[in-house]
Design an enzyme around this catalytic site. Structure first.
Site, short mmCIF file in Angstrom:
data_model
loop_
_atom_site.label_atom_id
_atom_site.label_comp_id
_atom_site.label_asym_id
_atom_site.label_seq_id
_atom_site.Cartn_x
_atom_site.Cartn_y
_atom_site.Cartn_z
N HIS A 122 -15.27 0.32 8.70
CA HIS A 122 -14.89 -0.15 6.98
C HIS A 122 -14.69 -1.59 7.89
CE1 HIS A 122 -11.96 -0.71 3.82
NE2 HIS A 122 -11.76 -0.48 4.39
N VAL B 95 0.52 -1.07 -0.26
CA VAL B 95 0.39 0.37 -0.06
C VAL B 95 1.04 1.12 -0.51
CG1 VAL B 95 -1.51 1.55 1.43
CG2 VAL B 95 -1.72 -1.08 0.88
N ARG C 107 -20.81 3.92 -5.37
CA ARG C 107 -21.32 4.67 -5.60
C ARG C 107 -20.41 4.40 -7.46
NH1 ARG C 107 -20.00 8.46 -2.51
NH2 ARG C 107 -17.60 8.70 -2.88
N ASN D 253 -5.06 -1.60 8.70
CA ASN D 253 -6.83 -2.71 9.11
C ASN D 253 -5.66 -2.92 11.01
OD1 ASN D 253 -8.64 -1.94 7.15
ND2 ASN D 253 -7.63 -2.84 5.94
N PRO D 254 -7.44 -2.68 10.97
CA PRO D 254 -8.71 -2.19 10.85
C PRO D 254 -9.14 -0.85 11.61
CG PRO D 254 -8.44 -3.08 13.39
CD PRO D 254 -6.97 -3.62 12.79
#
Length: 311
Positions: A179, A18, A157, A126-127
Site C-alpha cells: 500500500h 480515521v 476499479r 501506515n505504513p
C-alpha cells in the site's frame, strides 16, 4: 454472498480523523450492537463516544458506543487499529513509509496490551503492511489484516469504471503488493463485464499514485475511504459476507497485500495470474517490505508517550 450473522462488539483504537470516520461509518451502517472506543486519553475516547451517541440517537442506529481502555477490548469480535503518532511527514515520495519509525512504538504498546487477543484485528495505521506484521508478531494474534490494498483496489476499479463509463461493479481487478509506491496493478487479469479490454494503464497508475495526496491536500487526511475499506473488510472477516478482500497478510514468508477469499470468515489466498512484469513488481514489493520491516524491528525502543493510544 451475504449471510445472516450477528455482530455484537467492535472496538476502535484511535479517536483521530480515521478513527472518527470508522466510528461514524459503523454507526450509520448499523454494524454491530456495541462500539468500544479507546484512545490516547480518556477525554478523547469519551468525546468520540458522545459524538457517536448523538448520531445514534438522531439516526436510530442500533450501535451503542462506549469509551473504554485498550484492556477492555478483549471481548470484541474485532478491533480496528487507527492510531497515529504525533509527527510531521516531510516525504514527497514513499509518503506512507514516513510514519514507520514514529508509529511503530504505538503499535508495539498496543500489541503488548492486546497480547493473545483471539478476535480479528484490522490495522489502518501506515505504513500498513509493516504495522500489520509488527502488531501480529508482537501480539501473537493470529487474525491480523491490514486494509491498504483493498482501498487501492477499490480506487483502481472506480477509476477504470469512470474511464470506460461503466458501473464499478462491472470491473474485476486487484491492486496488490505494497500500500504505497510499490503497489502492483494486476492489469493482465483485469476484466470488464468478464472481458479483457485495453487499459489506460499509466493513467490508472497516476490516479492511484496521486489520489491520496490530493485528498490530504484538500481536507488534511484521507478518512472516509479507509473507513469504507474497514467496513468492507469487517463484513468478510466476521463472516457477514463471503467474498474477496485485498488485505495485507502473511504470504510466502513475507507480509504484503494479497487477495483473500473469505468463506464463513476463513481466508484463503487467491492471487490472480500475473504476467512477467507484474511478477517482477510483486517480488520487488515483497523485497522492499521485508527490508523495511527488518529496519523497524531493529528499533531499540518501541514505546512512545506521544502516541495516540489508550492507557
Amino acid at each position: 454472498m451475504s449471510r445472516t450473522r450477528a455482530v455484537d462488539t467492535v472496538g476502535i483504537v484511535g479517536a483521530g480523523a480515521v478513527g472518527q470516520a470508522v466510528a461514524t461509518t459503523l454507526c450509520t451502517a448499523g454494524f454491530g450492537r456495541r462500539l468500544l472506543i479507546a484512545s490516547r486519553t480518556p477525554e478523547q475516547a469519551d468525546a468520540l463516544a458522545a459524538d457517536i451517541d448523538d448520531m445514534r440517537q438522531a439516526t436510530a442506529s442500533p450501535v451503542h458506543p462506549r469509551a473504554v481502555r485498550v484492556a477492555d477490548l478483549a471481548s470484541c469480535q474485532a478491533v480496528v487499529i487507527a492510531v497515529r503518532a504525533s509527527f510531521t511527514n516531510t516525504r514527497s515520495t514513499d509518503v506512507r513509509m514516513g510514519g514507520a519509525v514514529a508509529n511503530a512504538p504505538a503499535i508495539g504498546q498496543l500489541a503488548a496490551a492486546l497480547h493473545g487477543y483471539t478476535g480479528t484485528v484490522l490495522v489502518v495505521t501506515n505504513p500498513v503492511d509493516l504495522m500489520s506484521r509488527l502488531f501480529a508478531e508482537l501480539s501473537g494474534c493470529e487474525r491480523v489484516f491490514g486494509i491498504g490494498s483493498n482501498l487501492d483496489s477499490a480506487r483502481y476499479r472506480a477509476a477504470l469504471a469512470r474511464h470506460l463509463h461503466v458501473p464499478a461493479t462491472a470491473v474485476a481487478g486487484h491492486v496488490i503488493g505494497e500500500h504505497g509506491d510499490a503497489a502492483v496493478v494486476c492489469a493482465s487479469a483485469t476484466t470488464v463485464n468478464d472481458q479483457r479490454v485495453p487499459l489506460p494503464l499509466q493513467q490508472l497508475r497516476d490516479e492511484l499514485a496521486t489520489r491520496a495526496g490530493r485528498i490530504s491536500a484538500g481536507i488534511g487526511r484521507t478518512r472516509s475511504g479507509p473507513a469504507g475499506a474497514v467496513l468492507s473488510a469487517l463484513r468478510k472477516t466476521l463472516a457477514v459476507d463471503d467474498g474477496i478482500e485485498e488485505l495485507s497478510a502473511p504470504y510466502g514468508g513475507g507480509w504484503l497485500g494479497i487477495p483473500l477469499r473469505f468463506t464463513h470468515g476463513r481466508p484463503v489466498a487467491c492471487l490472480p495470474s500475473l504476467d512477467a512484469a507484474e511478477r517482477r513488481q510483486f517480488t520487488a514489493a515483497d523485497t522492499k517490505l521485508r527490508t523495511a520491516y527488518q529496519a523497524v524491528r531493529s528499533l531499540s525502543e518501541l514505546e512512545s508517550p506521544d502516541s495516540e493510544r489508550a492507557s
